[in-house]
Design a protein around this motif. Structure first.
Motif, PDB file in Angstrom:
ATOM      1  N   TYR A 134      65.564  37.802 -27.429  1.00  0.00           N
ATOM      2  CA  TYR A 134      64.444  38.603 -27.913  1.00  0.00           C
ATOM      3  C   TYR A 134      64.902  39.919 -28.530  1.00  0.00           C
ATOM      4  O   TYR A 134      64.470  40.289 -29.631  1.00  0.00           O
ATOM      5  N   ASN A 155      56.811  38.917 -30.820  1.00  0.00           N
ATOM      6  CA  ASN A 155      57.522  39.697 -29.811  1.00  0.00           C
ATOM      7  C   ASN A 155      58.607  40.565 -30.430  1.00  0.00           C
ATOM      8  O   ASN A 155      58.789  41.726 -30.055  1.00  0.00           O
ATOM      9  N   LEU A 157      58.860  44.585 -30.011  1.00  0.00           N
ATOM     10  CA  LEU A 157      60.067  45.204 -29.456  1.00  0.00           C
ATOM     11  C   LEU A 157      60.656  46.208 -30.440  1.00  0.00           C
ATOM     12  O   LEU A 157      61.090  47.306 -30.063  1.00  0.00           O
ATOM     13  N   ASN A 194      51.084  41.290 -34.675  1.00  0.00           N
ATOM     14  CA  ASN A 194      51.563  40.298 -33.730  1.00  0.00           C
ATOM     15  C   ASN A 194      50.627  39.091 -33.779  1.00  0.00           C
ATOM     16  O   ASN A 194      49.480  39.167 -33.349  1.00  0.00           O
ATOM     17  N   PHE A 253      52.834  37.444 -24.156  1.00  0.00           N
ATOM     18  CA  PHE A 253      52.968  38.639 -23.305  1.00  0.00           C
ATOM     19  C   PHE A 253      53.758  38.314 -22.046  1.00  0.00           C
ATOM     20  O   PHE A 253      54.684  39.025 -21.682  1.00  0.00           O
ATOM     21  N   LEU A 298      56.385  36.494 -20.464  1.00  0.00           N
ATOM     22  CA  LEU A 298      57.550  35.677 -20.815  1.00  0.00           C
ATOM     23  C   LEU A 298      58.057  34.824 -19.662  1.00  0.00           C
ATOM     24  O   LEU A 298      58.903  33.946 -19.861  1.00  0.00           O
ATOM     25  N   THR A 331      63.296  40.311 -20.214  1.00  0.00           N
ATOM     26  CA  THR A 331      62.672  41.071 -21.302  1.00  0.00           C
ATOM     27  C   THR A 331      61.292  41.520 -20.830  1.00  0.00           C
ATOM     28  O   THR A 331      60.402  40.709 -20.591  1.00  0.00           O
ATOM     29  N   THR A 359      58.031  42.854 -21.474  1.00  0.00           N
ATOM     30  CA  THR A 359      57.066  43.067 -22.550  1.00  0.00           C
ATOM     31  C   THR A 359      56.160  44.260 -22.270  1.00  0.00           C
ATOM     32  O   THR A 359      55.897  45.078 -23.159  1.00  0.00           O
ATOM     33  N   LYS A 360      55.677  44.365 -21.044  1.00  0.00           N
ATOM     34  CA  LYS A 360      54.753  45.444 -20.706  1.00  0.00           C
ATOM     35  C   LYS A 360      55.379  46.812 -20.941  1.00  0.00           C
ATOM     36  O   LYS A 360      54.780  47.682 -21.583  1.00  0.00           O
ATOM     37  N   ASP A 381      46.997  35.945 -23.119  1.00  0.00           N
ATOM     38  CA  ASP A 381      48.110  36.852 -23.423  1.00  0.00           C
ATOM     39  C   ASP A 381      47.687  37.922 -24.425  1.00  0.00           C
ATOM     40  O   ASP A 381      48.120  39.074 -24.343  1.00  0.00           O
ATOM     41  N   PHE A 434      48.010  42.210 -24.246  1.00  0.00           N
ATOM     42  CA  PHE A 434      48.480  43.180 -25.243  1.00  0.00           C
ATOM     43  C   PHE A 434      47.417  44.246 -25.479  1.00  0.00           C
ATOM     44  O   PHE A 434      47.730  45.429 -25.605  1.00  0.00           O
TER      45      PHE A 434
END
Length: 275
Positions: A77, A109, A113, A126, A131, A133, A179, A181-182, A209, A213
């Motif tokens: 990612y 993603n 990132l 997006n 969200f 993973l 990874t 995401t949050k 998901d 986000f």
């Protein structure tokens, strides 16, 4: 005019892409999803729609995918985000204004990132990114994937005929699981406007998901397309309309206004959005 462009990433790997060049200063970068490529239908459709509105677009293959060099890895990612960084800097070096990045599925993603780490874009879109993973893994690797990967150190993913599609190592699996995401999306500055588009009938990444986000991104707009699947098989026009409308609104709201000659998307060739 379409141009084949090759950009070398930080690992010396050549990334291959297609530039839909309409002569605009502004340029939008498009990112593909898991085991996909720059020729993904959603990206091709978006590039065409952007070009028709006078906006140049560049879609490319991440390292290890499509025509690009490098080894395919299951996680990757942050490396995808680094590939995107190299592409953005390349086109900025050529005189383009690259303030908008768009990604579909895993590419979504990568876009988020990137926005969290570099904080130098005004618009991120997006499309069907994941969200959580830690979810959706057993669908590809099997219910007992943790036991098998701990036992053997890798898993071969096969098709229904038993042919090997790709290899997942424990390291690449942990790359995905670690990874966060949050934490990443919480770091996206409020100056960056983010749009999440998701299909209500997405069979790969659940629409829930998208609502995650929406909870954690400071400057966020959510657009759920009724009845759309993960690849927007029958909803490409609505995706394009939503994207173009959001880009134009973002550019008008930005203090760094890019090009007032770019018109709002017309409804002539596009299905109306419910934004």
């Amino acid at each position: 005019m379409k141009e084949r462009v090759i950009v070398t990433n930080n690992h010396g790997e050549k990334l291959v892409g297609v530039l839909d060049n309409v002569g605009s200063t502004q340029l939008v970068v498009l990112c593909h999803g898991f085991r996909s490529s720059k020729d993904d239908g959603t990206l091709v459709s978006l590039a065409s729609s952007l070009s028709s509105e006078g906006i140049s677009a560049f879609r490319f293959d991440f390292s290890g995918n499509g025509e690009s060099e490098g080894q395919f890895l299951y996680g990757n990612y942050w490396k995808d985000a680094e590939d995107l960084r190299v592409v953005v800097l390349y086109f900025r070096g050529k005189g383009h204004k690259v303030n908008t990045i768009i990604g579909h599925s895993k590419g979504g993603n990568a876009v988020l990132l990137y926005a969290s780490k570099y904080q130098d874009i005004s618009t991120a879109i997006n499309i069907s990114g994941r969200f959580a993973l830690d979810r959706g893994i057993d669908g590809r690797l099997g219910k007992d994937f943790k036991h098998r990967i701990n036992q053997y150190g890798f898993i071969y993913v096969k098709d229904k005929s038993g042919n090997v599609l790709y290899r997942v190592t424990k390291e690449s699996l942990m790359d995905r699981l670690l990874t966060d995401t949050k934490s990443a999306v919480l770091s996206i500055p409020k100056s960056c406007r983010v749009l999440t588009i998701h299909g209500s009938r997405d069979e790969i990444v659940p629409v829930t998901d998208a609502f995650e986000f929406d909870k954690f991104i400071a400057n966020h707009q959510l657009h759920v397309i009724d009845e759309a699947d993960h690849n927007y098989t029958r909803h490409q026009n609505e995706v394009a309309y939503a994207v173009l409308k959001f880009i134009k609104a973002s550019w008008e709201a930005s203090t760094d206004k890019i090009d007032h000659s770019v018109p709002c998307p017309t409804r002539g060739n596009l299905v109306s959005s419910k934004l």
